[in-house]
Motif scaffolding. Sequence first.
Motif, PDB file in Angstrom:
ATOM      1  N   ASP A 198       0.803  -1.226   0.000  1.00 41.65           N
ATOM      2  CA  ASP A 198       0.000   0.000   0.000  1.00 41.65           C
ATOM      3  C   ASP A 198       0.835   1.274   0.000  1.00 41.65           C
ATOM      4  O   ASP A 198       0.406   2.296  -0.553  1.00 41.65           O
ATOM      5  CB  ASP A 198      -0.958  -0.005   1.201  1.00 41.65           C
ATOM      6  CG  ASP A 198      -1.974  -1.131   1.103  1.00 41.65           C
ATOM      7  OD1 ASP A 198      -2.589  -1.268   0.035  1.00 41.65           O
ATOM      8  OD2 ASP A 198      -2.131  -1.884   2.073  1.00 41.65           O
ATOM      9  N   ALA A 199       2.020   1.243   0.615  1.00 37.87           N
ATOM     10  CA  ALA A 199       2.868   2.435   0.581  1.00 37.87           C
ATOM     11  C   ALA A 199       3.379   2.709  -0.824  1.00 37.87           C
ATOM     12  O   ALA A 199       3.767   3.838  -1.160  1.00 37.87           O
ATOM     13  CB  ALA A 199       4.043   2.276   1.552  1.00 37.87           C
ATOM     14  N   MET A 200       3.375   1.661  -1.673  1.00 38.74           N
ATOM     15  CA  MET A 200       3.841   1.807  -3.056  1.00 38.74           C
ATOM     16  C   MET A 200       2.829   2.525  -3.951  1.00 38.74           C
ATOM     17  O   MET A 200       3.198   3.107  -4.973  1.00 38.74           O
ATOM     18  CB  MET A 200       4.111   0.431  -3.675  1.00 38.74           C
ATOM     19  CG  MET A 200       5.168  -0.385  -3.000  1.00 38.74           C
ATOM     20  SD  MET A 200       6.800   0.307  -3.293  1.00 38.74           S
ATOM     21  CE  MET A 200       7.528   0.007  -1.681  1.00 38.74           C
ATOM     22  N   LEU A 201       1.548   2.422  -3.605  1.00 41.04           N
ATOM     23  CA  LEU A 201       0.492   2.842  -4.523  1.00 41.04           C
ATOM     24  C   LEU A 201       0.641   4.286  -5.019  1.00 41.04           C
ATOM     25  O   LEU A 201       0.555   4.530  -6.232  1.00 41.04           O
ATOM     26  CB  LEU A 201      -0.884   2.626  -3.874  1.00 41.04           C
ATOM     27  CG  LEU A 201      -1.235   1.168  -3.551  1.00 41.04           C
ATOM     28  CD1 LEU A 201      -2.596   1.092  -2.863  1.00 41.04           C
ATOM     29  CD2 LEU A 201      -1.229   0.320  -4.810  1.00 41.04           C
ATOM     30  N   PRO A 202       0.870   5.273  -4.128  1.00 42.58           N
ATOM     31  CA  PRO A 202       0.994   6.645  -4.644  1.00 42.58           C
ATOM     32  C   PRO A 202       2.235   6.847  -5.512  1.00 42.58           C
ATOM     33  O   PRO A 202       2.290   7.801  -6.291  1.00 42.58           O
ATOM     34  CB  PRO A 202       1.084   7.498  -3.368  1.00 42.58           C
ATOM     35  CG  PRO A 202       0.628   6.628  -2.255  1.00 42.58           C
ATOM     36  CD  PRO A 202       0.985   5.238  -2.665  1.00 42.58           C
ATOM     37  N   ALA A 203       3.218   5.963  -5.364  1.00 42.35           N
ATOM     38  CA  ALA A 203       4.500   6.146  -6.058  1.00 42.35           C
ATOM     39  C   ALA A 203       4.614   5.358  -7.355  1.00 42.35           C
ATOM     40  O   ALA A 203       5.636   5.441  -8.039  1.00 42.35           O
ATOM     41  CB  ALA A 203       5.648   5.744  -5.116  1.00 42.35           C
ATOM     42  N   LEU A 204       3.583   4.597  -7.721  1.00 41.31           N
ATOM     43  CA  LEU A 204       3.689   3.758  -8.913  1.00 41.31           C
ATOM     44  C   LEU A 204       3.954   4.582 -10.165  1.00 41.31           C
ATOM     45  O   LEU A 204       4.762   4.203 -11.015  1.00 41.31           O
ATOM     46  CB  LEU A 204       2.412   2.928  -9.088  1.00 41.31           C
ATOM     47  CG  LEU A 204       2.171   1.812  -8.060  1.00 41.31           C
ATOM     48  CD1 LEU A 204       0.872   1.082  -8.369  1.00 41.31           C
ATOM     49  CD2 LEU A 204       3.336   0.834  -8.028  1.00 41.31           C
ATOM     50  N   GLY A 205       3.275   5.713 -10.288  1.00 42.13           N
ATOM     51  CA  GLY A 205       3.499   6.572 -11.451  1.00 42.13           C
ATOM     52  C   GLY A 205       4.923   7.086 -11.511  1.00 42.13           C
ATOM     53  O   GLY A 205       5.561   7.094 -12.577  1.00 42.13           O
ATOM     54  N   ALA A 206       5.448   7.517 -10.353  1.00 43.42           N
ATOM     55  CA  ALA A 206       6.812   8.042 -10.295  1.00 43.42           C
ATOM     56  C   ALA A 206       7.832   6.940 -10.588  1.00 43.42           C
ATOM     57  O   ALA A 206       8.833   7.161 -11.280  1.00 43.42           O
ATOM     58  CB  ALA A 206       7.083   8.661  -8.920  1.00 43.42           C
ATOM     59  N   MET A 207       7.597   5.745 -10.047  1.00 47.32           N
ATOM     60  CA  MET A 207       8.493   4.627 -10.329  1.00 47.32           C
ATOM     61  C   MET A 207       8.513   4.308 -11.821  1.00 47.32           C
ATOM     62  O   MET A 207       9.582   4.087 -12.409  1.00 47.32           O
ATOM     63  CB  MET A 207       8.050   3.390  -9.542  1.00 47.32           C
ATOM     64  CG  MET A 207       8.227   3.472  -8.048  1.00 47.32           C
ATOM     65  SD  MET A 207       7.669   1.930  -7.277  1.00 47.32           S
ATOM     66  CE  MET A 207       7.819   2.365  -5.543  1.00 47.32           C
TER      67      MET A 207
END
Length: 418
Positions: free
Chosen positions: A33-42
């Motif tokens: 869940d901590a990954m979710l906001p960062a998926l676009g940036a990754m």
Amino acid sequence: MSISRSPTRPALGERELIAMMASLMSLQAFGIDAMLPALGAMAADLGASGNDRQLIIAAYLLGSGLGALIPGAFADRFGRRPVLFFGIVFYFLMSIACSMVTDFDTLVVMRSIQGFGSAGLSVLPATIVRDRVGGDRMAKLMSLIMMTFMVVPLLAPAVGQAILVFAGWRVIFDAMAVACALVGIWVWWRLPESLTAENRQTLEIRTIAINMVRGVSDRSAIGYVLGSALVFGALFGFLNSSQQLIGETFGAGEDFALVFGSMVIGLVIANFTNSRIVERFGARRVSHTALLGIIVVSAVQVWSASQPDQTLWQFVPLMAINLALLGFIGANFGSIALQPFVHIAGAASSGQTFLRMVTGALLGGAIGQAFDGTARPIAMALLVCGILALALVLWSERGKLFRRVNPPGTKPIILPVE
């Protein structure tokens, strides 16, 4: 000092056990869940495009499912603590390694390896609880664990968003390592070994295979294992595509974490409510009612998603209700499925978690990849999976829903394995 024994300390109380098991499971949830906001940036940083970003989540879920075959059998032979610590150390090291990757394909591979090696963090909490209690009492404790555990999906996206803004996505993996180290110290210090001598199994491939097959072939259990795999597969599909759906299609942007968290609140409340009512009404009655509710709400979701220009606030209430209903299914289905296997709880839990997670991960990946810029794939998946799960439960229950196996005040009944 051997890690098969905990240091001499005051006995581990029920409340601390709940918090500790929830913390172990929360490491897995934080890693998703901590990954979710960062998926676009990754994806932008590592050169991925379209729905490929979802593989960062899907690979981890699939790795966890495949890895679930291993820890239960070893835990039945060597004890819960050594196997649990292997998973903790592996999670820590792979979190550090993931923070250093420089291309997308490597990240996906390492995420799958991380999920595989740390699968014990998902398998063993239920096994440790089953070592102590059974029946509806186990369902109650698992529901309290799930309620505590659900605080992480509630907060993790906001934590991930804050880290992304101030430090970049790589630091999210560093935060995973720090959380893992803190939980690991606590577990080493306080968790006693719960495997008794009479329940210790031999580490033979044939014995392991037989015990796992028993765990996933018993008619009274398999419908619940596959049923939960279906409904949570639909949930995984939502998780995989949630950042695209909420953040981009519905235009939530940086408010994604707030919107996502608001939907998870119902899941936390549901698990708390389940812990208060499950011993009174029984795990079957509560979970069967919730499953029927999911089917009804999902049908409304399909209708809503089919309307032109569906808005965020038409989507959110319906999805939140379905997430809340899932809170009455997860702990109860898992407890019902594990009831017949007190003497092989580790292997049975491994076999069941493997089947549940692999099926759910593959299904969730397919649902996520079907994302078309609308909420229709998620809504349809929830409806179809709910109906199929009901059919499986009916088969396990021989066509009779809402029956009570363990009335209040009686000892748990160990159903014969078929």
